[in-house]
Design an enzyme around this catalytic site. Structure first.
Site, PDB file in Angstrom:
ATOM      1  N   ALA B 120      20.003   2.702  66.161  1.00 50.21           N
ATOM      2  CA  ALA B 120      20.504   3.504  65.106  1.00 50.21           C
ATOM      3  C   ALA B 120      21.541   2.715  64.305  1.00 50.21           C
ATOM      4  CB  ALA B 120      21.289   4.776  65.675  1.00 50.21           C
ATOM      5  N   PRO B 122      23.389   0.543  61.532  1.00 50.71           N
ATOM      6  CA  PRO B 122      24.827   1.104  61.305  1.00 50.71           C
ATOM      7  C   PRO B 122      24.532   2.719  60.848  1.00 50.71           C
ATOM      8  CG  PRO B 122      24.015  -0.208  59.483  1.00 50.71           C
ATOM      9  CD  PRO B 122      22.843  -0.229  60.397  1.00 50.71           C
ATOM     10  N   GLY B 123      23.495   3.293  60.959  1.00 47.65           N
ATOM     11  CA  GLY B 123      23.787   4.491  60.565  1.00 47.65           C
ATOM     12  C   GLY B 123      23.157   5.177  59.429  1.00 47.65           C
ATOM     13  N   SER B 124      22.459   4.438  58.461  1.00 47.06           N
ATOM     14  CA  SER B 124      22.204   4.640  57.135  1.00 47.06           C
ATOM     15  C   SER B 124      21.079   5.830  57.497  1.00 47.06           C
ATOM     16  CB  SER B 124      21.626   3.682  56.446  1.00 47.06           C
ATOM     17  OG  SER B 124      20.990   2.855  57.085  1.00 47.06           O
ATOM     18  N   LYS B 125      20.086   5.513  58.285  1.00 46.16           N
ATOM     19  CA  LYS B 125      18.927   6.631  58.544  1.00 46.16           C
ATOM     20  C   LYS B 125      19.635   7.802  59.362  1.00 46.16           C
ATOM     21  CE  LYS B 125      15.936   2.464  58.165  1.00 46.16           C
ATOM     22  NZ  LYS B 125      16.945   1.432  58.521  1.00 46.16           N
ATOM     23  N   ASP B 143      22.213   2.927  70.502  1.00 46.54           N
ATOM     24  CA  ASP B 143      22.209   1.473  70.003  1.00 46.54           C
ATOM     25  C   ASP B 143      22.810   0.769  71.265  1.00 46.54           C
ATOM     26  OD1 ASP B 143      21.874   0.214  66.821  1.00 46.54           O
ATOM     27  OD2 ASP B 143      22.704  -1.261  68.460  1.00 46.54           O
ATOM     28  N   ASP B 170      20.032   0.005  76.348  1.00 48.94           N
ATOM     29  CA  ASP B 170      18.878  -0.702  76.009  1.00 48.94           C
ATOM     30  C   ASP B 170      17.865   0.430  75.800  1.00 48.94           C
ATOM     31  OD1 ASP B 170      16.603  -2.258  76.479  1.00 48.94           O
ATOM     32  OD2 ASP B 170      16.772  -1.527  78.561  1.00 48.94           O
ATOM     33  N   ASP B 191      13.264   2.112  64.301  1.00 53.19           N
ATOM     34  CA  ASP B 191      13.487   1.242  63.387  1.00 53.19           C
ATOM     35  C   ASP B 191      13.933  -0.004  64.046  1.00 53.19           C
ATOM     36  OD1 ASP B 191      13.880   0.399  60.530  1.00 53.19           O
ATOM     37  OD2 ASP B 191      15.969   0.485  61.115  1.00 53.19           O
ATOM     38  N   CYS B 244      12.198  -4.094  58.530  1.00 56.94           N
ATOM     39  CA  CYS B 244      12.624  -4.537  57.304  1.00 56.94           C
ATOM     40  C   CYS B 244      11.895  -6.104  57.351  1.00 56.94           C
ATOM     41  CB  CYS B 244      14.045  -4.698  57.007  1.00 56.94           C
ATOM     42  SG  CYS B 244      15.110  -5.528  58.247  1.00 56.94           S
TER      43      CYS B 244
END
Lengths: 149, 319
Positions: B120, B122-125, B143, B170, B191, B244
């Site tokens: 998760a 840094p939290g944007s999604k 995370d 994990d 992600d 990404c």
């Protein structure tokens, strides 16, 4: 999880403080209190038993959002003044643009007001709460949310 | 001096973009900085209202009528300007590259659902999911690293997210334990940690750090992640796998692995930006033709960062 669910007695007391200080009528959250004496609010669908089950499987670092600190009655967190803005009906102090800027720098304000907790706002922007000793408003804006110097 | 592509990286990108002009356009754009996209945090403010406020300061547009929360600041900005204005400090918007917003548009989380965001920070999604869920249902945001969790937590607080439970674990182990205890989710966002080939514009050091061994190792880790994540889905539950990066070892190979081992089907995604189809073969490997339904986002197509995403639905529950 380094936190405990609020007992029904503590929850009732918190709701009474919210009503008395802020005029907030009802909030539908599950409340927990952390070791740092912070009250956090969870609006999710999981109940107490499911959260405890999850806690037995993994390390829960955080639950819900920082709601308030049990000092001066109940000192609402910076973000909760925004989330609950439509429910807050009293203890407001309206700041001018200059005062709001100073406040967001983390500085106190020399403003005479009734002793106790006040909700600071500039127009539609709710800027957390301040504590007044009668002559000065003490600032609680979190460091990471202040204007950078 | 600008960073240059390592020869092997360039060779691989040329294989993905065999048209010379296409590759040249890619090579050109990855040496420019990204545009300034923001996402209105609808937990705190309505998009039209935020737009009106920001337009007093900058030129701002809403590129997609269907997604008014997505905004692009077209004015020239000073360093840190977007992050230091009052609307950002108050959590009215989140600075987020547009291609990274696509995972959540594909995931389509709804109010009341049980959602798992496995990697998760840094939290944007995560904050985008919470906004779509209107702070209801439950969002478990996981995370592994405490320093990353601190950033995640700060972003959740700033955005007023109250339906999330942040766990430190994990991801593979967490999924194994959740599945064992019968926890099943409506939607899962995976992600995955990746080699970051799509982030050259915002993080040019990736040019230097790129290494094919890292790509191969990550591909294996990502397969473990997806295999365990799928076991936590409800029947008809949705998993969005995204990275990404452009390397097929971390993208189509992982999706193909899931298709071969689990009763999942890939759903076509309709996004507001141009996507290319997933590649059906890479070097000596041939993948299922279904992987073509995955989306490759190339920087030169939309003036964004690069990204990959694939939406899968579980046809029957996995024990």
């Amino acid at each position: 999880m380094n936190a405990q669910f609020l007992t029904s007695g503590d929850r009732k007391k918190l709701l009474e403080e919210l009503k008395e200080i802020y005029g907030i009528d009802n909030v539908d959250y599950l409340f927990i209190q952390t070791n740092k004496e912070r009250i956090r609010a969870f609006s999710g669908s999981l109940g107490r038993d499911e959260i405890l089950e999850l806690d037995s499987m993994t390390r829960i670092e955080l639950l819900g959002t920082y709601f308030a600190k049990p000092e001066y009655g109940a000192r609402l967190s910076f973000d909760m003044t925004q989330i609950l803005a439509s429910k807050i009906t009293k203890s407001f102090i309206e700041l001018t643009a200059e005062q709001a800027k100073e406040w967001m720098r983390g500085n106190g304000l020399a403003l005479a007001s009734e002793k106790g907790i006040h909700v600071m706002h500039h127009g539609e922007d709710f800027l957390g709460v301040g504590y007044s000793d009668g002559e000065k408003l003490w600032n609680f804006v979190p460091k990471e949310r202040r204007y950078r110097k | 001096m600008p960073y240059e592509m390592k020869p092997l990286f360039e060779e691989r990108m040329r294989m993905l973009m065999p048209d010379r002009e296409d590759f040249d356009a890619f090579n050109k754009i990855v040496h420019t900085g990204p545009r300034s996209f923001i996402r209105c945090n609808t937990l705190k403010m309505e998009p039209e209202h935020l737009l009106a406020r920001l337009r007093k300061r900058w030129e701002v547009i809403q590129p997609f009528a269907k997604y008014p929360e997505i905004m692009l600041v077209t004015s020239d900005l000073g360093p840190g300007e977007l992050g230091s204005c009052i609307e950002h400090l108050l959590g009215y918007y989140y600075i987020q590259e547009i291609s990274s917003m696509m995972s959540v548009l594909a995931l389509e989380p709804r109010p009341g659902e049980l959602v798992l965001d496995l990697c998760a920070s840094p939290g944007s999604k995560t904050t985008q999911i919470a906004a779509k869920m209107e702070n209801s249902g439950t969002l478990i945001a996981n995370d592994i690293k405490i320093d990353r969790i601190k950033i995640l937590s700060a972003n959740l607080e700033r955005c007023g997210v109250s339906n999330a439970i942040v766990t430190r674990d994990d991801a593979v182990g967490l999924c194994m334990r959740l599945a064992k205890r019968g926890w099943k989710f409506d939607r899962i966002l995976l992600d995955a940690p990746c080699s970051g080939e799509g982030t050259l514009r915002s993080s040019p050091k990736t040019f230097l750090m790129w290494n094919v061994k890292v790509v191969q190792n990550l591909g294996r880790q990502q397969m473990k992640l997806i295999a365990n994540a799928i076991k936590c889905l409800k029947k008809d539950g949705v998993l969005v796998y995204s990275t990404c990066t452009h390397s097929p070892e971390e993208n189509e190979a992982v999706v193909n692995f899931a298709l071969e081992r689990f009763p999942v089907e890939i759903e076509k995604i309709h996004l507001p930006i141009k996507c290319r189809t997933g590649v059906e073969s890479w070097k000596e490997n041939k993948y299922s033709s279904e992987v073509a339904k995955a989306c490759r986002i190339y920087p030169q197509d939309n003036d964004t960062e690069g990204f990959f995403l694939c939406k899968m639905r579980l046809k029957e529950e996995v024990e």
